[in-house]
Enzyme design. Structure first.
Site, PDB file in Angstrom:
ATOM      1  N   GLU A  32      41.749  46.258  48.348  1.00  0.00           N
ATOM      2  CA  GLU A  32      41.086  46.388  46.987  1.00  0.00           C
ATOM      3  C   GLU A  32      42.005  47.075  45.987  1.00  0.00           C
ATOM      4  O   GLU A  32      42.539  48.059  46.018  1.00  0.00           O
ATOM      5  CB  GLU A  32      39.843  47.357  47.134  1.00  0.00           C
ATOM      6  N   ASP A  35      45.550  43.118  44.518  1.00  0.00           N
ATOM      7  CA  ASP A  35      46.095  41.867  43.995  1.00  0.00           C
ATOM      8  C   ASP A  35      47.064  41.816  42.785  1.00  0.00           C
ATOM      9  O   ASP A  35      47.932  41.389  42.784  1.00  0.00           O
ATOM     10  CB  ASP A  35      44.853  40.907  43.989  1.00  0.00           C
ATOM     11  N   GLU A 158      40.267  33.439  33.392  1.00  0.00           N
ATOM     12  CA  GLU A 158      39.771  34.793  33.188  1.00  0.00           C
ATOM     13  C   GLU A 158      40.617  35.720  32.558  1.00  0.00           C
ATOM     14  O   GLU A 158      40.037  36.557  31.743  1.00  0.00           O
ATOM     15  CB  GLU A 158      39.859  35.255  34.973  1.00  0.00           C
ATOM     16  N   ASP A 170      40.567  36.370  43.630  1.00  0.00           N
ATOM     17  CA  ASP A 170      39.071  35.664  43.829  1.00  0.00           C
ATOM     18  C   ASP A 170      39.164  34.234  43.641  1.00  0.00           C
ATOM     19  O   ASP A 170      38.420  33.644  44.516  1.00  0.00           O
ATOM     20  CB  ASP A 170      38.330  36.449  42.590  1.00  0.00           C
TER      21      ASP A 170
HETATM   22  C1  GLA Z   1      37.894  41.827  40.784  1.00  0.00           C
HETATM   23  C2  GLA Z   1      39.047  41.063  40.395  1.00  0.00           C
HETATM   24  C3  GLA Z   1      40.088  40.767  41.587  1.00  0.00           C
HETATM   25  C4  GLA Z   1      40.531  42.141  42.400  1.00  0.00           C
HETATM   26  C5  GLA Z   1      39.234  42.885  42.844  1.00  0.00           C
HETATM   27  C6  GLA Z   1      39.516  44.416  43.400  1.00  0.00           C
HETATM   28  O1  GLA Z   1      37.260  41.124  42.022  1.00  0.00           O
HETATM   29  O2  GLA Z   1      38.653  39.787  39.983  1.00  0.00           O
HETATM   30  O3  GLA Z   1      41.271  40.190  41.079  1.00  0.00           O
HETATM   31  O4  GLA Z   1      41.414  42.878  41.447  1.00  0.00           O
HETATM   32  O5  GLA Z   1      38.438  42.999  41.524  1.00  0.00           O
HETATM   33  O6  GLA Z   1      40.116  44.294  44.380  1.00  0.00           O
END
Ligand code: GLA
Length: 383
Positions: A32, A35, A158, A170
């Protein structure tokens, strides 16, 4: 889906939809907030998602309606380059804007969306609606984009249109997800591998805190900026593009460069979380769910204390899980600040788990959490 979208489309637009498409949401099993730091993540698609029905019109407009929101809007090819206030339709508007900027001739379409992902719950309802739109346009107009290109288009929406500096996880997860598989994705190179999820005697529970998300976007962007600040300090001594190029051992050699405690905590979370994903991928493919569960708890603890993206609602869920003997691992999933947690619950104990967790959560927080036993679903499809 328990809704007849074709029928609803006819009610709304007084004509037949020409096509209906589906795109899932996602959970992240582990990895988490790494990315955007070039790390390894392990998300999977879920069976909840977004459906979109479309049909062409003759007046050159894009019309956006949703069964989830009262607000509807319209745009044309000259106005899709601007956000329409703060409304949900900015996601599809942003996608159309990207397609038009890329020279694609799309014009005059009526859209009807329906989603069953709780909004703002950290299950990627926004990536799901972005990819639902991009996938629909790509198939309907036969535009020939591959999946990687669709993911990158949605990420640009985004980042540049919506203004969230998110990573690629995501959009990637909802596009590449496969039934009963996790994606082990290297966010720096975009190399990925699909790993069978065999949960043995366990099921995956998704627990929604039902906490209204406030300021999540600005806090998220703040974490991204903190990681960049830590990276800059490390670059005084070594050359790095991303924090995740270091493992914990190498980081220990250079961490003295980060004197600010908060930045040090953020970087420590990122680097150790990335190491945990490597271990988790091994544990999952070796069928060692106990080790996997331990890594989930460790991940949550780090997100709570070092990265500070949890909160009393998510912590109450994890506290309950760690004291409940039929759960072997639990953690928050997604950006945090509310949203959802996931837990591996022993088969046959789902009802008892839901009842006891509900009692505990209501006593701690004052309102119930949403508990859902999830299937690992597939990627986008044409219905
Ligand atoms: C959100 C973001 C992702 C990632 C998560 C945390 O979902 O859109 O890119 O950074 O938070 O892991």
């Amino acid at each position: 889906m328990n809704i007849n979208l074709q029928e609803k489309f006819a009610e709304q637009y007084h004509k037949k939809a020409e096509a209906i498409y589906f795109t899932p949401g996602r959970v992240n099993l582990i990895g988490e907030h790494i990315d955007y730091n070039g790390g390894l993540v392990m998300p999977c698609a879920i069976s909840l998602g977004t459906w979109v029905a479309i049909a062409p019109n003759n007046d050159g407009k894009f019309r956006f309606k949703s069964l989830n929101f009262d607000i509807e809007t319209a745009a044309n090819s000259n106005t899709v380059n601007e956000k329409d206030g703060n409304i949900w339709a900015n996601y599809p508007i942003g996608v159309i804007n990207e397609f038009i900027k890329d020279g694609k001739e799309i014009n005059g379409l009526d859209f009807l969306f329906y989603g069953n992902i709780p909004i703002g719950s950290g299950l990627s309802s926004s990536a799901s609606i972005e990819i639902a739109t991009a996938y629909a346009l790509n198939v309907y107009y036969n535009l020939g984009y591959d999946k990687f290109e669709l993911v990158k288009i949605a990420k640009r929406v985004e980042n540049d249109f919506i203004g969230l500096n998110s990573g690629i996880m995501d959009q990637f997860a909802v596009t590449f997800g496969e039934k009963d598989k996790a994606i082990v994705l290297d966010c720096e190179t975009l190399k990925y591998k699909m790993v069978d999820i065999d949960l043995g005697n366990y099921v995956l529970a998704i627990i929604n805190t039902n906490k209204p998300r406030e300021l999540a976007d600005s806090k998220y962007n703040e974490r991204v900026a903190e990681c960049q600040a830590a990276l800059k300090l490390l670059n005084e001594e070594i050359t790095l593009h991303y924090l995740c190029e270091l493992n914990a051992e190498k980081f220990a050699l250079h961490s003295h460069l980060i004197s600010d405690e908060i930045l040090l905590n953020r970087a420590t979370h990122v680097i150790k979380e990335n190491d945990r994903v490597h271990l988790a991928a091994k544990a999952l493919s070796g069928g060692d769910l106990t080790a996997f569960g331990r890594l989930m708890y460790a991940s949550h603890e780090s997100l709570r204390t070092l990265y500070e993206v949890s909160g009393k609602e998510l912590d109450a869920i994890i506290d309950f899980c760690s004291g409940y003997k039929h759960v072997i691992g639990a953690r928050m999933t997604g950006a945090g600040f509310g949203g959802c947690a996931i837990a591996l619950v022993e088969k046959g104990c789902e009802e008892d788990f839901a009842k006891q967790l509900t009692d505990y959560y209501v006593a701690q927080i004052g309102y119930p959490a949403g508990i859902h036993i999830s299937e690992i679903g597939g990627g986008p499809t044409t219905l």
